[in-house]
Design a protein around this motif. Structure first.
Motif, PDB file in Angstrom:
ATOM      1  N   VAL A 111      62.737  76.210   9.487  1.00  0.00           N
ATOM      2  CA  VAL A 111      62.831  74.744   9.515  1.00  0.00           C
ATOM      3  C   VAL A 111      64.266  74.218   9.494  1.00  0.00           C
ATOM      4  CG1 VAL A 111      62.189  72.610   8.317  1.00  0.00           C
ATOM      5  CG2 VAL A 111      60.591  74.547   8.365  1.00  0.00           C
ATOM      6  N   ILE A 112      65.062  74.712   8.558  1.00  0.00           N
ATOM      7  CA  ILE A 112      66.320  74.036   8.222  1.00  0.00           C
ATOM      8  C   ILE A 112      67.453  74.303   9.202  1.00  0.00           C
ATOM      9  CG2 ILE A 112      68.088  73.763   6.445  1.00  0.00           C
ATOM     10  CD1 ILE A 112      65.359  72.545   5.769  1.00  0.00           C
ATOM     11  N   GLN A 113      67.587  75.516   9.674  1.00  0.00           N
ATOM     12  CA  GLN A 113      68.792  75.841  10.452  1.00  0.00           C
ATOM     13  C   GLN A 113      68.910  75.047  11.755  1.00  0.00           C
ATOM     14  OE1 GLN A 113      69.234  79.649  12.412  1.00  0.00           O
ATOM     15  NE2 GLN A 113      67.082  80.183  12.056  1.00  0.00           N
ATOM     16  N   HIS A 114      67.791  74.540  12.278  1.00  0.00           N
ATOM     17  CA  HIS A 114      67.842  73.751  13.509  1.00  0.00           C
ATOM     18  C   HIS A 114      67.487  72.276  13.256  1.00  0.00           C
ATOM     19  CE1 HIS A 114      68.333  77.453  15.690  1.00  0.00           C
ATOM     20  NE2 HIS A 114      67.179  77.929  15.247  1.00  0.00           N
ATOM     21  N   HIS A 115      67.420  71.885  12.009  1.00  0.00           N
ATOM     22  CA  HIS A 115      66.994  70.523  11.680  1.00  0.00           C
ATOM     23  C   HIS A 115      68.061  69.494  12.075  1.00  0.00           C
ATOM     24  CE1 HIS A 115      65.369  67.141   9.387  1.00  0.00           C
ATOM     25  NE2 HIS A 115      64.261  67.837   9.251  1.00  0.00           N
ATOM     26  N   ASP A 172      71.159  68.361   9.909  1.00  0.00           N
ATOM     27  CA  ASP A 172      72.391  69.152   9.862  1.00  0.00           C
ATOM     28  C   ASP A 172      72.788  69.508   8.427  1.00  0.00           C
ATOM     29  OD1 ASP A 172      74.628  70.537  10.616  1.00  0.00           O
ATOM     30  OD2 ASP A 172      75.870  68.763  10.929  1.00  0.00           O
ATOM     31  N   VAL A 173      72.022  70.422   7.829  1.00  0.00           N
ATOM     32  CA  VAL A 173      72.328  70.891   6.466  1.00  0.00           C
ATOM     33  C   VAL A 173      73.411  71.963   6.557  1.00  0.00           C
ATOM     34  CG1 VAL A 173      71.416  71.987   4.403  1.00  0.00           C
ATOM     35  CG2 VAL A 173      69.980  70.387   5.696  1.00  0.00           C
ATOM     36  N   GLN A 174      74.563  71.649   5.981  1.00  0.00           N
ATOM     37  CA  GLN A 174      75.711  72.544   6.131  1.00  0.00           C
ATOM     38  C   GLN A 174      75.585  73.826   5.321  1.00  0.00           C
ATOM     39  OE1 GLN A 174      75.898  69.297   5.399  1.00  0.00           O
ATOM     40  NE2 GLN A 174      77.175  68.288   6.934  1.00  0.00           N
ATOM     41  N   ALA A 198      75.547  78.319  14.051  1.00  0.00           N
ATOM     42  CA  ALA A 198      76.099  77.035  14.506  1.00  0.00           C
ATOM     43  C   ALA A 198      76.723  76.253  13.349  1.00  0.00           C
ATOM     44  CB  ALA A 198      75.019  76.209  15.187  1.00  0.00           C
ATOM     45  N   LYS A 199      77.566  76.925  12.573  1.00  0.00           N
ATOM     46  CA  LYS A 199      78.296  76.332  11.446  1.00  0.00           C
ATOM     47  C   LYS A 199      77.381  75.911  10.297  1.00  0.00           C
ATOM     48  CE  LYS A 199      82.116  74.631  14.300  1.00  0.00           C
ATOM     49  NZ  LYS A 199      82.958  73.466  14.664  1.00  0.00           N
TER      50      LYS A 199
END
Length: 408
Positions: free
Chosen positions: A322-326, A329-331, A370-371
């Motif tokens: 879920v999170i890495q492509h959300h 943009d959770v750093q 992706a950072k």
């Protein structure tokens, strides 16, 4: 019925391993010692399951006997693999002679040196697992990372985070070692301490004897926590749903007793002057059969993609799914859950392996896409197998750095 196949496999391993030991040890008394040890360990393991165990889980004497049994089993499996390889070669040689030569020789006999090699190599996992129970489970390591971000507010340049995860207090059996670990965490003098779930194995009162120690954890901006899959009591047979709910409420109160700020699908702001970081904490969200109580959308409501965010989510599969492509943009995401399986091989900066990597893409340490970073903490405690081999208990320290070329 479900035990028939495992029991037959174990019997087959025992019979095969015994043949290998017969090749090595010709004296009846040495074989007697081998058989005696096997029977004593098996007997004590069976006895441990009839003896009461804390929280009816795999802890205490029961866990240690399971660990010793597993150590012996791996020793025998290693011997079996080598002997099976030799037997395969023996059969091929015998078949070749019968089919293509006039030889009348019987099946070649086993060679003693193969059994010796097999036993020597099998001793490595055997002794490693015993060491893991004796020393490895409290062999705490501080792992430090420095991460750069484009949009980190200038006021937070150099901000430090100590992450803990998977305490599993119901497994602890050494107050002195835990006190050492608490002091080690405080020595890091981080700006904030973040705990990413699994405070207990099953029951809230597992934490009772350890509350005075863990309440000593201190950081400038406080201690924040979330729930892990074990914190819901889902792996314990409560007499009623009411009892289960009461245990969960007690567990929530334990976080308050510790002086920790428990985040349940909510967020907090960490402030430095006019700048702030958003700290988001979700309940457990796991792929497959694990509880999916985490609600990132609720917790992150009102936060912009450009804001700097730190997410605490127990299970790394949440980040993966879920999170890495959300779009938010959770750093930085902080997780735990895997324990690195408490077993593996690590050569820092060069090689890292554990069987758990075949279940989780992100299973121990730092990953980036992706950072967007995720750190999977290897865990503070241990569960089931009462030890650690190669994958040591971890205190993570992360320093946030702002790229000098950016203006925020």
């Amino acid at each position: 019925m479900r035990w028939i196949v495992p029991i037959l496999i174990l019997i087959a391993i025992e019979v095969y391993a015994f043949q290998a030991f017969k090749t090595l040890f010709k004296f009846w008394w040495s074989l007697g010692v081998y058989v005696g040890i096997t029977l004593v360990v098996l007997g004590l393991l069976i006895y441990s399951f009839y003896e009461s165990s804390p929280n009816t889980s795999l802890t205490g004497f029961r866990a240690y006997m399971a660990g010793v049994f597993l150590s012996l089993l791996l020793l025998k499996l290693s011997v079996v693999v080598w002997m099976f390889g030799e037997d395969t070669v023996r059969l091929l040689v015998y078949a070749y002679r019968k089919l293509f030569t006039t030889s009348t020789e019987n099946l070649p006999s086993r060679r003693k040196f193969i059994s010796t090699i097999a036993l020597g190599l099998g001793a490595i996992p055997f002794l490693s697992l015993l060491y893991g129970m004796y020393k490895g489970k409290y062999n705490y390591k501080v792992l430090s990372y420095e991460l750069e971000f484009d949009n980190l507010p200038k006021a937070f340049d150099g901000y430090t985070i100590t992450q803990l995860s998977d305490i599993h207090s119901g497994s602890f059996d050494n107050t002195e070692k835990i006190e050492y670990a608490i002091n080690l965490v405080n020595k890091q003098e981080s700006d904030v301490i973040l705990f990413t779930g699994d405070l207990v194995n099953n029951l809230a009162d597992e934490m009772t004897p350890w509350t005075p120690l863990f309440s000593q954890l201190k950081a400038k901006d406080g201690v924040f926590s979330i729930l892990g899959n074990h914190d819901y009591g889902d792996y314990y047979n409560f007499e009623s749903q009411t009892d289960k709910q009461q245990n969960f409420e007690d567990l929530v109160n334990v976080h308050s007793d510790l002086g920790w700020d428990l985040l349940r699908n909510e967020r907090r702001e960490l402030v430095r002057g006019d700048s702030k970081l958003h700290l988001i904490g979700v309940e457990n969200w796991g792929k497959g059969g694990f509880k999916k109580a985490g609600d990132f959308e609720k917790a992150a409501d009102g936060i912009e993609a450009s804001d700097f965010k730190i997410l605490m989510s127990h299970d790394p599969s949440h980040w993966d799914e879920v999170i890495q492509h959300h779009k938010k943009d959770v750093q930085l995401t902080l997780s735990g859950h895997t324990h690195g399986m408490q077993f593996g091989i690590e050569i820092p900066g060069w090689f890292k392996w554990s069987p758990v990597q075949y279940r989780y893409e992100q299973w121990a340490g730092l990953y980036v896409n992706a950072k967007r970073f995720i750190n999977v903490n290897r865990g503070f405690g241990f569960l089931a197998y009462p030890g650690r081999v190669g994958i040591w208990p971890e205190v993570t320290v992360i320093k946030l750095k702002r790229k000098a070329t950016t203006e925020v």
